[in-house]
Write an enzyme that holds these catalytic residues in place. Structure first.
Site, PDB file in Angstrom:
ATOM      1  N   ALA A  11       0.814  -1.207   0.000  1.00 49.04           N
ATOM      2  CA  ALA A  11       0.000   0.000   0.000  1.00 49.04           C
ATOM      3  C   ALA A  11       0.857   1.271   0.000  1.00 49.04           C
ATOM      4  O   ALA A  11       2.089   1.225   0.059  1.00 49.04           O
ATOM      5  CB  ALA A  11      -0.929  -0.006   1.210  1.00 49.04           C
ATOM      6  N   HIS A  12       0.165   2.416  -0.049  1.00 50.30           N
ATOM      7  CA  HIS A  12       0.843   3.710  -0.154  1.00 50.30           C
ATOM      8  C   HIS A  12       1.747   3.986   1.053  1.00 50.30           C
ATOM      9  O   HIS A  12       1.440   3.660   2.182  1.00 50.30           O
ATOM     10  CB  HIS A  12      -0.161   4.855  -0.312  1.00 50.30           C
ATOM     11  CG  HIS A  12      -1.202   4.942   0.756  1.00 50.30           C
ATOM     12  ND1 HIS A  12      -2.536   4.822   0.515  1.00 50.30           N
ATOM     13  CD2 HIS A  12      -1.105   5.132   2.086  1.00 50.30           C
ATOM     14  CE1 HIS A  12      -3.215   4.949   1.631  1.00 50.30           C
ATOM     15  NE2 HIS A  12      -2.365   5.133   2.608  1.00 50.30           N
ATOM     16  N   ASN A  13       2.904   4.566   0.727  1.00 43.38           N
ATOM     17  CA  ASN A  13       3.892   5.013   1.721  1.00 43.38           C
ATOM     18  C   ASN A  13       4.533   3.887   2.530  1.00 43.38           C
ATOM     19  O   ASN A  13       5.176   4.143   3.551  1.00 43.38           O
ATOM     20  CB  ASN A  13       3.290   6.045   2.678  1.00 43.38           C
ATOM     21  CG  ASN A  13       2.986   7.359   1.984  1.00 43.38           C
ATOM     22  OD1 ASN A  13       1.849   7.576   1.547  1.00 43.38           O
ATOM     23  ND2 ASN A  13       3.970   8.221   1.858  1.00 43.38           N
TER      24      ASN A  13
ATOM     25  N   SER B  20       1.709   3.037   5.065  1.00 42.37           N
ATOM     26  CA  SER B  20       2.667   3.686   5.974  1.00 42.37           C
ATOM     27  C   SER B  20       3.342   2.727   6.944  1.00 42.37           C
ATOM     28  O   SER B  20       3.961   3.154   7.914  1.00 42.37           O
ATOM     29  CB  SER B  20       1.996   4.821   6.758  1.00 42.37           C
ATOM     30  OG  SER B  20       1.532   5.818   5.870  1.00 42.37           O
TER      31      SER B  20
END
Length: 345
Positions: free
Chosen positions: A241-243, A261
């Protein structure tokens, strides 16, 4: 295409301990399927019976082996599986031809920076405006390289891969068919009774020597970077997923999902079907066994299992205790009956 015995011993650092070479070797096979032109290896004692009857031309063996049936040449190496991998890589590189140039059906924007004499772009591939492609890189059929993407040297982008805008690939990156690099992160805010999309304006960075499996998806950061660290190998059907940030030389196995994250230290192993919640960290050299659920930060250097993740010995004790419950319940009911009988006398 074939390798000589001399080439194989030099490549693997091995030494001939039995047998005599009659020709070169051009194939690779399991012990029970091999023929006289094939290289095989003994990497697990479970296959020892296959080893005793193999028809392979050359077998890579560990130093503990003392039986050498007639037929093959036997080359002793420190790690047969790894040595076999070196032979596979060498043979496959000889079999795979790198043909520089741009196929007539490919689309390459006029301002893309690349050397057509040192890059291969195959049929129906697309490379959009502002991108940079390093020497020795091959972009196979149907792959799409978005705007302003940077691709390093000696990368291999297999068919139908998508690398979206502004993402960055280091040198020697391999991306298997169907993978998507830089898709939007899964970000929404619930406002006025509806889920409103949050723009994802960051990028994905794949550092040097990263490998991405087939149909794996790595989301671009909401802002900043999603980073896959140097030498990390990600299996098929993984969702990053993102980051998310992984350290160097991690292993992430199929059907794993890592939420936004979160981060991995260096040399972390994540087995199949692991799920990680968001905004947590797993320390260096941790091992997450199959189907582990990670809900909080985990220290490095330990093996974890279960849902929620616990040190493996603690989880094994819990599983063993649960397995004993049916018998304990039976014993309890029998004891209860005896107590009731004594009370009625």
């Amino acid at each position: 295409m074939e390798l000589s015995l001399e080439e194989i011993t030099k490549l693997t650092g091995g030494r001939v301990v039995a047998g005599e070479s009659k020709n070169g070797y051009r194939g690779l096979a399991a012990l029970n399927d091999a023929s006289a032109s094939d290289v095989s290896f003994l990497g697990n004692e479970k296959y020892y019976n296959d080893y005793l009857s193999t028809k392979a031309g050359l077998v890579l063996v560990p130093s503990v082996v003392t039986e050498f049936p007639d037929g093959p040449v036997y080359v002793e190496v420190e790690n047969p599986s790894y040595a076999f991998g070196l032979v596979v890589k060498k043979l496959s590189s000889k079999m795979r031809s790198f043909k520089p140039g741009v196929h007539p059906s490919a689309y390459v924007a006029e301002d893309v920076k690349f050397d057509s004499a040192k890059v291969s772009i195959k049929a129906n591939a697309v490379v959009e405006s502002g991108s940079v492609i390093g020497d020795g890189t091959e972009i196979q059929a149907g792959a799409v390289i978005g705007e302003n993407v940077t691709v390093g040297r000696d990368c291999l982008i297999y068919p139908n891969v998508t690398v979206r805008e502004f993402c960055e690939l280091g040198d020697r990156v391999i991306i298997q068919p169907g993978a998507v690099i830089g898709s939007d992160g899964y970000g929404y805010e619930f406002v006025d009774g509806a889920h409103q999309k949050v723009d994802q304006v960051g990028i994905v960075v794949l550092e040097d020597d990263v490998e991405i499996g087939a149909n794996t998806t790595i989301d671009r950061a909401r802002f900043g970077k999603t980073v896959i660290g140097e030498g990390t190998k990600i299996d098929n059907l993984v969702q990053i997923a993102h980051n998310v940030v992984t350290g160097k030389h991690c292993l992430v196995v199929a059907l794993t999902g890592i939420a936004g994250s979160s981060s991995l230290g260096n040399n972390v192993t994540v087995a199949a079907q692991v799920g990680m919640a968001g905004h947590i960290h797993v320390g260096d050299k941790a091992i997450l066994m199959s189907r582990t659920g990670v809900m909080k930060n985990l220290e490095g250097g330990q093996v974890y299992w279960g849902n929620p993740a616990r040190p493996v010995k603690d989880q094994q004790r819990s599983v063993a205790a649960v397995a004993r419950l049916p018998k304990l319940m039976t014993d309890f009911r029998e004891l209860k009956k005896k107590v009731e009988q004594l009370g009625s006398e």
